[in-house]
Design a protein around this motif. Sequence first.
Motif, PDB file in Angstrom:
ATOM      1  N   THR A  19       1.096  -1.231  -0.159  1.00  0.00           N
ATOM      2  CA  THR A  19      -0.112   0.096   0.000  1.00  0.00           C
ATOM      3  C   THR A  19       0.717   1.275  -0.157  1.00  0.00           C
ATOM      4  O   THR A  19       0.457   2.276  -0.655  1.00  0.00           O
ATOM      5  N   ILE A  20       1.911   1.182   0.867  1.00  0.00           N
ATOM      6  CA  ILE A  20       2.897   2.343   0.959  1.00  0.00           C
ATOM      7  C   ILE A  20       3.533   2.505  -0.203  1.00  0.00           C
ATOM      8  O   ILE A  20       3.602   3.765  -0.804  1.00  0.00           O
ATOM      9  N   TRP A  21       3.921   1.642  -1.149  1.00  0.00           N
ATOM     10  CA  TRP A  21       4.677   1.721  -2.245  1.00  0.00           C
ATOM     11  C   TRP A  21       3.944   2.093  -3.150  1.00  0.00           C
ATOM     12  O   TRP A  21       4.070   2.963  -4.381  1.00  0.00           O
ATOM     13  N   GLY A  22       2.599   1.539  -3.182  1.00  0.00           N
ATOM     14  CA  GLY A  22       1.335   2.080  -4.281  1.00  0.00           C
ATOM     15  C   GLY A  22       1.151   3.625  -4.199  1.00  0.00           C
ATOM     16  O   GLY A  22       0.678   4.255  -5.149  1.00  0.00           O
ATOM     17  N   LEU A  23       1.194   4.020  -2.912  1.00  0.00           N
ATOM     18  CA  LEU A  23       1.075   5.398  -2.545  1.00  0.00           C
ATOM     19  C   LEU A  23       2.129   6.441  -3.205  1.00  0.00           C
ATOM     20  O   LEU A  23       2.087   7.748  -3.212  1.00  0.00           O
ATOM     21  N   GLN A  24       3.352   5.852  -3.244  1.00  0.00           N
ATOM     22  CA  GLN A  24       4.596   6.594  -3.598  1.00  0.00           C
ATOM     23  C   GLN A  24       4.581   7.494  -4.814  1.00  0.00           C
ATOM     24  O   GLN A  24       4.896   8.577  -4.753  1.00  0.00           O
ATOM     25  N   GLN A  25       3.787   7.032  -5.874  1.00  0.00           N
ATOM     26  CA  GLN A  25       3.800   7.481  -6.892  1.00  0.00           C
ATOM     27  C   GLN A  25       2.718   8.823  -6.899  1.00  0.00           C
ATOM     28  O   GLN A  25       3.062  10.002  -7.548  1.00  0.00           O
ATOM     29  N   VAL A  26       1.786   8.538  -6.071  1.00  0.00           N
ATOM     30  CA  VAL A  26       0.691   9.791  -5.656  1.00  0.00           C
ATOM     31  C   VAL A  26       1.512  10.781  -4.974  1.00  0.00           C
ATOM     32  O   VAL A  26       1.428  11.995  -5.097  1.00  0.00           O
ATOM     33  N   ALA A  27       2.229  10.356  -4.063  1.00  0.00           N
ATOM     34  CA  ALA A  27       2.983  11.392  -3.107  1.00  0.00           C
ATOM     35  C   ALA A  27       3.924  12.240  -3.995  1.00  0.00           C
ATOM     36  O   ALA A  27       4.213  13.347  -3.934  1.00  0.00           O
ATOM     37  N   ILE A  28       4.716  11.516  -5.062  1.00  0.00           N
ATOM     38  CA  ILE A  28       5.340  12.219  -5.982  1.00  0.00           C
ATOM     39  C   ILE A  28       4.844  13.218  -6.862  1.00  0.00           C
ATOM     40  O   ILE A  28       5.267  14.461  -6.982  1.00  0.00           O
ATOM     41  N   LYS A  29       3.543  12.817  -7.254  1.00  0.00           N
ATOM     42  CA  LYS A  29       2.779  14.008  -8.039  1.00  0.00           C
ATOM     43  C   LYS A  29       2.433  15.104  -7.186  1.00  0.00           C
ATOM     44  O   LYS A  29       2.444  16.125  -7.597  1.00  0.00           O
ATOM     45  N   LEU A  30       1.977  14.943  -6.026  1.00  0.00           N
ATOM     46  CA  LEU A  30       1.443  15.833  -5.075  1.00  0.00           C
ATOM     47  C   LEU A  30       2.710  16.783  -4.724  1.00  0.00           C
ATOM     48  O   LEU A  30       2.538  18.157  -4.678  1.00  0.00           O
ATOM     49  N   ALA A  31       3.909  16.237  -4.564  1.00  0.00           N
ATOM     50  CA  ALA A  31       5.289  17.181  -4.127  1.00  0.00           C
ATOM     51  C   ALA A  31       5.780  17.863  -5.151  1.00  0.00           C
ATOM     52  O   ALA A  31       6.088  19.015  -5.001  1.00  0.00           O
ATOM     53  N   SER A  32       5.497  17.297  -6.513  1.00  0.00           N
ATOM     54  CA  SER A  32       5.770  17.810  -7.791  1.00  0.00           C
ATOM     55  C   SER A  32       5.057  19.298  -8.022  1.00  0.00           C
ATOM     56  O   SER A  32       5.648  20.117  -8.764  1.00  0.00           O
ATOM     57  N   ALA A  33       4.209  19.486  -7.283  1.00  0.00           N
ATOM     58  CA  ALA A  33       3.387  20.826  -7.463  1.00  0.00           C
ATOM     59  C   ALA A  33       4.062  21.954  -6.951  1.00  0.00           C
ATOM     60  O   ALA A  33       4.024  23.197  -6.920  1.00  0.00           O
ATOM     61  N   GLY A  34       5.414  21.771  -6.202  1.00  0.00           N
ATOM     62  CA  GLY A  34       6.190  22.793  -5.487  1.00  0.00           C
ATOM     63  C   GLY A  34       7.591  22.325  -5.412  1.00  0.00           C
ATOM     64  O   GLY A  34       8.309  23.376  -5.073  1.00  0.00           O
ATOM     65  N   LYS A 216       2.141  23.027   2.635  1.00  0.00           N
ATOM     66  CA  LYS A 216       2.092  21.971   3.688  1.00  0.00           C
ATOM     67  C   LYS A 216       1.877  20.440   2.957  1.00  0.00           C
ATOM     68  O   LYS A 216       2.596  19.557   3.358  1.00  0.00           O
ATOM     69  N   VAL A 217       1.230  20.690   1.954  1.00  0.00           N
ATOM     70  CA  VAL A 217       0.866  19.283   1.356  1.00  0.00           C
ATOM     71  C   VAL A 217       2.203  18.680   0.501  1.00  0.00           C
ATOM     72  O   VAL A 217       2.425  17.522   0.573  1.00  0.00           O
ATOM     73  N   VAL A 218       2.694  19.639   0.075  1.00  0.00           N
ATOM     74  CA  VAL A 218       4.049  19.467  -0.523  1.00  0.00           C
ATOM     75  C   VAL A 218       5.179  18.896   0.437  1.00  0.00           C
ATOM     76  O   VAL A 218       5.809  17.830   0.141  1.00  0.00           O
ATOM     77  N   TRP A 219       5.336  19.704   1.300  1.00  0.00           N
ATOM     78  CA  TRP A 219       6.140  18.979   2.387  1.00  0.00           C
ATOM     79  C   TRP A 219       6.089  17.778   3.152  1.00  0.00           C
ATOM     80  O   TRP A 219       6.653  16.759   3.242  1.00  0.00           O
ATOM     81  N   ALA A 220       4.445  17.365   3.472  1.00  0.00           N
ATOM     82  CA  ALA A 220       4.024  16.473   3.758  1.00  0.00           C
ATOM     83  C   ALA A 220       4.302  15.284   2.925  1.00  0.00           C
ATOM     84  O   ALA A 220       4.614  14.107   3.084  1.00  0.00           O
ATOM     85  N   SER A 221       4.064  15.282   1.647  1.00  0.00           N
ATOM     86  CA  SER A 221       4.358  14.364   0.585  1.00  0.00           C
ATOM     87  C   SER A 221       5.843  13.975   0.622  1.00  0.00           C
ATOM     88  O   SER A 221       6.125  12.763   0.424  1.00  0.00           O
ATOM     89  N   LEU A 223       7.787  14.410   3.122  1.00  0.00           N
ATOM     90  CA  LEU A 223       8.080  13.515   4.341  1.00  0.00           C
ATOM     91  C   LEU A 223       7.705  12.104   4.205  1.00  0.00           C
ATOM     92  O   LEU A 223       8.464  11.409   4.665  1.00  0.00           O
ATOM     93  N   PHE A 224       6.517  11.950   3.624  1.00  0.00           N
ATOM     94  CA  PHE A 224       6.010  10.575   3.489  1.00  0.00           C
ATOM     95  C   PHE A 224       7.242   9.582   2.665  1.00  0.00           C
ATOM     96  O   PHE A 224       7.372   8.532   2.831  1.00  0.00           O
ATOM     97  N   GLN A 225       7.408  10.302   1.557  1.00  0.00           N
ATOM     98  CA  GLN A 225       8.494   9.602   0.695  1.00  0.00           C
ATOM     99  C   GLN A 225       9.878   9.340   1.312  1.00  0.00           C
ATOM    100  O   GLN A 225      10.304   8.069   1.427  1.00  0.00           O
ATOM    101  N   THR A 226      10.227   9.999   2.150  1.00  0.00           N
ATOM    102  CA  THR A 226      11.579  10.015   2.851  1.00  0.00           C
ATOM    103  C   THR A 226      11.599   9.052   4.144  1.00  0.00           C
ATOM    104  O   THR A 226      12.092   8.242   3.999  1.00  0.00           O
ATOM    105  N   ALA A 227      10.529   9.413   4.898  1.00  0.00           N
ATOM    106  CA  ALA A 227      10.581   8.656   6.294  1.00  0.00           C
ATOM    107  C   ALA A 227       9.862   7.235   6.098  1.00  0.00           C
ATOM    108  O   ALA A 227      10.316   6.120   6.565  1.00  0.00           O
ATOM    109  N   ILE A 228       8.710   7.184   5.376  1.00  0.00           N
ATOM    110  CA  ILE A 228       7.713   6.164   5.437  1.00  0.00           C
ATOM    111  C   ILE A 228       8.401   5.205   4.279  1.00  0.00           C
ATOM    112  O   ILE A 228       8.480   3.854   4.327  1.00  0.00           O
TER     113      ILE A 228
END
Length: 297
Positions: A19-34, A216-221, A223-228
């Motif tokens: 589930t985490i690895w599947g969410l990774q691509q979503v987190a990349i897209k969200l962080a790419s906004a900033g 906040k969304v960019v930094w949270a995304s 952080l998710f990629q890095t730590a989780i």
Amino acid sequence: MHKNELDRLAIGLMVLFCTIWGLQQVAIKLASAGISPVWQAGLRSIGATVIVLLWSWLRGVRLFERDGTLLPGLLAGLLFAIEFALIFLGLEHTTASRGVIFLYTAPFFVALGAVWLLPQEPMRRSQWAGMALAFAGILVLFGEHLFTSADGAWIGDLMIVLAAMFWAATTLTVKVTCLARSSVEKTLLYQLGVSAVVLPVLSVALGEPGVFAATKVVWASLLFQTAIVAGVSYLGWFWLVRHYPATRLSTFSFLTPVMGVLAGGFILDEALSRTVFVALALVGTGIGVANWPARRR
């Protein structure tokens, strides 16, 4: 203690990690906004390197003794850096749903490379059949945008297929060199540490602006990629590999594209066409068949 069967803990952790690895691509897209894509990948590797160093220090893992792994480690790190540069750049052109399907065709390329590099691990007929199904899924999905005018999604698709090839090359490098005898922390640190140096340099060379909209969304995304993702899940995966049969764990890998497609649809509101689900079924079934344990005689 090594176990021969997967228990509830192993199954639960694998579902969580997929589930985490599947969410990774979503987190990349969200962080790419900033954050620019390659700069984002570099920041991720820098943060994850710190996490692995801290983890290794707490567990007393020796990381800097001479064991002949320097050159293959640097090679694995360079391949890892290229892989993630292609992933982050590719997701600028294609959707997270398509990206996760293309990325998880990497076992197909591992199998092809293993024919020459790992003759001691011969392929069974079921594995070749599974790889053929996965490749059919690539063709179905790639063809959806290839001939569409004014649509550059195929560029991103191609980048992520190349990223899957580099992921496979990294895996084979680890398996055929002395890295296979090194600690998992040291092997992971080579990949993260080298990419933490290479990716920021590449970002500057490409003229990326870096962080241009720090929300906040960019930094949270990030952080998710890095730590989780790069920290907790990778270390957890290596712990599972040490204690449970790797072949049985690998049968769960087809869950990752499923989770990624669903996350792209629900979180990013990406269009999920019938072609996406057909490709997902082919790739998932193919990887599942290829990794199914051999029947005991």
